[in-house]
Design an enzyme around this catalytic site. Structure first.
Site, mmCIF file in Angstrom:
data_model
loop_
_atom_site.group_PDB
_atom_site.id
_atom_site.type_symbol
_atom_site.label_atom_id
_atom_site.label_comp_id
_atom_site.label_asym_id
_atom_site.label_seq_id
_atom_site.Cartn_x
_atom_site.Cartn_y
_atom_site.Cartn_z
ATOM 1 N N ASP A 23 -5.621 -13.020 9.648
ATOM 2 C CA ASP A 23 -6.162 -13.835 8.557
ATOM 3 C C ASP A 23 -5.444 -13.534 7.245
ATOM 4 O O ASP A 23 -4.980 -12.417 7.028
ATOM 5 C CB ASP A 23 -7.666 -13.531 8.421
ATOM 6 C CG ASP A 23 -8.380 -14.577 7.584
ATOM 7 O OD1 ASP A 23 -7.793 -15.631 7.298
ATOM 8 O OD2 ASP A 23 -9.542 -14.323 7.211
ATOM 9 N N HIS A 40 2.395 -18.803 6.362
ATOM 10 C CA HIS A 40 2.400 -18.873 7.826
ATOM 11 C C HIS A 40 3.743 -18.401 8.385
ATOM 12 O O HIS A 40 3.793 -17.717 9.406
ATOM 13 C CB HIS A 40 2.089 -20.298 8.291
ATOM 14 C CG HIS A 40 0.694 -20.738 7.957
ATOM 15 N ND1 HIS A 40 -0.401 -19.942 8.174
ATOM 16 C CD2 HIS A 40 0.204 -21.880 7.397
ATOM 17 C CE1 HIS A 40 -1.496 -20.571 7.775
ATOM 18 N NE2 HIS A 40 -1.156 -21.749 7.297
ATOM 19 N N LEU A 134 3.429 -5.129 28.333
ATOM 20 C CA LEU A 134 2.341 -5.635 27.489
ATOM 21 C C LEU A 134 1.939 -7.064 27.872
ATOM 22 O O LEU A 134 2.798 -7.917 28.069
ATOM 23 C CB LEU A 134 2.823 -5.652 26.028
ATOM 24 C CG LEU A 134 1.867 -6.256 25.011
ATOM 25 C CD1 LEU A 134 0.758 -5.260 24.663
ATOM 26 C CD2 LEU A 134 2.614 -6.673 23.731
HETATM 27 C C1 FPP Z 1 -5.113 -17.465 8.929
HETATM 28 O O1 FPP Z 1 -4.667 -17.500 7.621
HETATM 29 C C2 FPP Z 1 -4.017 -17.734 9.812
HETATM 30 C C3 FPP Z 1 -3.884 -18.833 10.574
HETATM 31 C C4 FPP Z 1 -4.838 -19.943 10.641
HETATM 32 C C5 FPP Z 1 -2.704 -18.996 11.385
HETATM 33 C C6 FPP Z 1 -2.221 -17.747 12.046
HETATM 34 C C7 FPP Z 1 -0.886 -18.041 12.453
HETATM 35 C C8 FPP Z 1 0.165 -17.250 12.354
HETATM 36 C C9 FPP Z 1 0.151 -15.842 11.949
HETATM 37 C C10 FPP Z 1 1.409 -17.879 12.693
HETATM 38 C C11 FPP Z 1 2.061 -17.319 13.875
HETATM 39 C C12 FPP Z 1 1.486 -17.526 15.169
HETATM 40 C C13 FPP Z 1 2.231 -17.745 16.248
HETATM 41 C C14 FPP Z 1 1.644 -17.659 17.603
HETATM 42 C C15 FPP Z 1 3.639 -18.095 16.140
HETATM 43 P P1 FPP Z 1 -5.287 -18.596 6.671
HETATM 44 O O2 FPP Z 1 -4.363 -19.753 6.612
HETATM 45 O O3 FPP Z 1 -6.670 -18.903 7.112
HETATM 46 O O4 FPP Z 1 -5.286 -17.815 5.317
HETATM 47 P P2 FPP Z 1 -6.364 -17.920 4.166
HETATM 48 O O5 FPP Z 1 -7.677 -17.488 4.757
HETATM 49 O O6 FPP Z 1 -5.844 -16.994 3.135
HETATM 50 O O7 FPP Z 1 -6.360 -19.354 3.727
#
Ligand code: FPP
Length: 247
Positions: A23, A40, A134
């Site tokens: 997150d 991201h 893994l």
């Molecule tokens: C939460 O941050 C994150 C996500 C919704 C996306 C997680 C994805 C990645 C780490 C990208 C990589 C994944 C793969 C499998 C390639 P948020 O956008 O909710 O952040 P915020 O809460 O600060 O808005």
């Protein structure tokens, strides 16, 4: 570093099965005056490092929450950015994941994903299916309630067809029908970015998990910090409902 090879209660040693709610990508970017997509992208780079660390440490499984059933409600543009990043990750990482002998599987509602992404995901799963290292589970369009619903429907169908006696349904039957079937329940669930929520993640599987909520946003969660969190877990005492004296 020593791994906990048993599910017995007591001082726990290093966790074998770890899950992470990645997150805080958006906030990480906004704090730097960057678009959320930059967060991201930084998140993908971080994931690559954490997977390598998990593999080097000899973890049995790592489950990462990449996209939830609720994330479909985000603006179209952001969903498209994420789908593009997933596609790129799957294509680019295949060789390295295979070299580290990792076995990749995707959990979630595949039918909601673009067809070409589904195909690439299936190819990565097939290519790494026999690897002994893994187990990397990537949760995409994942929601624990959707997973449980799916399992209940399958069990109900088997019961209705007379293939399964309702009295014979056990916890094991349910676990076998989940998308995570065959992979150990998480010993430890980590959530980054200081939020303290479960967000519909591995509700059944994490019944006895320990939780670690860390302040860093996901792109700032370094391999060193990851090791610290694992070591902190190792110092905890897990009782699985028993009392210390019985351990
Ligand atoms: C939460 O941050 C994150 C996500 C919704 C996306 C997680 C994805 C990645 C780490 C990208 C990589 C994944 C793969 C499998 C390639 P948020 O956008 O909710 O952040 P915020 O809460 O600060 O808005």
């Amino acid at each position: 570093m020593q791994l906990d090879e048993t599910a017995a209660p007591g001082k726990v040693g290093m966790p074998a099965n770890v899950a992470i709610i990645m997150d805080g990508n958006g906030r990480w970017a906004q704090r730097r005056g960057l678009p959320r997509s930059a967060g991201h992208l930084a998140g993908v780079n971080r994931l690559r490092e954490i997977v390598r660390t998990a593999s080097n440490l000899g973890l049995r499984s790592l489950t990462v929450f990449a996209f939830s059933t609720e994330n479909w409600r985000r603006p179209d543009y952001e969903v498209q950015v994420l789908m593009r990043l997933f596609r790129r990750f799957v294509v680019r990482e295949v060789d390295e994941l295979d070299q580290m002998r990792a076995r990749v599987r995707f959990i979630g509602q595949r039918d909601r994903l673009p067809a070409d992404l589904r195909r690439t995901m299936a190819q990565l799963e097939m290519r790494t299916a026999r690897n002994p290292g893994l187990v990397l589970q990537i949760a995409v369009s994942y929601g624990s309630r959707a997973e449980l619903l799916d399992a209940m429907r399958a069990i109900a169908a088997e019961t209705a067809e007379g293939r399964l006696d309702p009295e014979a349904i056990t916890e094991e039957t349910i676990a076998r029908h989940l998308w995570t079937a065959g992979v150990g329940d998480p010993d430890l669930v980590i959530r980054t970015s200081g939020e303290m929520r479960i967000s519909n993640f591995l509700l059944w599987q994490s019944a006895y998990a320990e939780y670690a909520f860390v302040e860093e946003c996901w792109p700032d969660f370094t391999p060193e910090r990851f090791r610290e969190v694992l070591e902190d877990f190792a110092a905890r005492e897990r009782r699985f409902g028993a009392v210390s004296a019985a351990v």
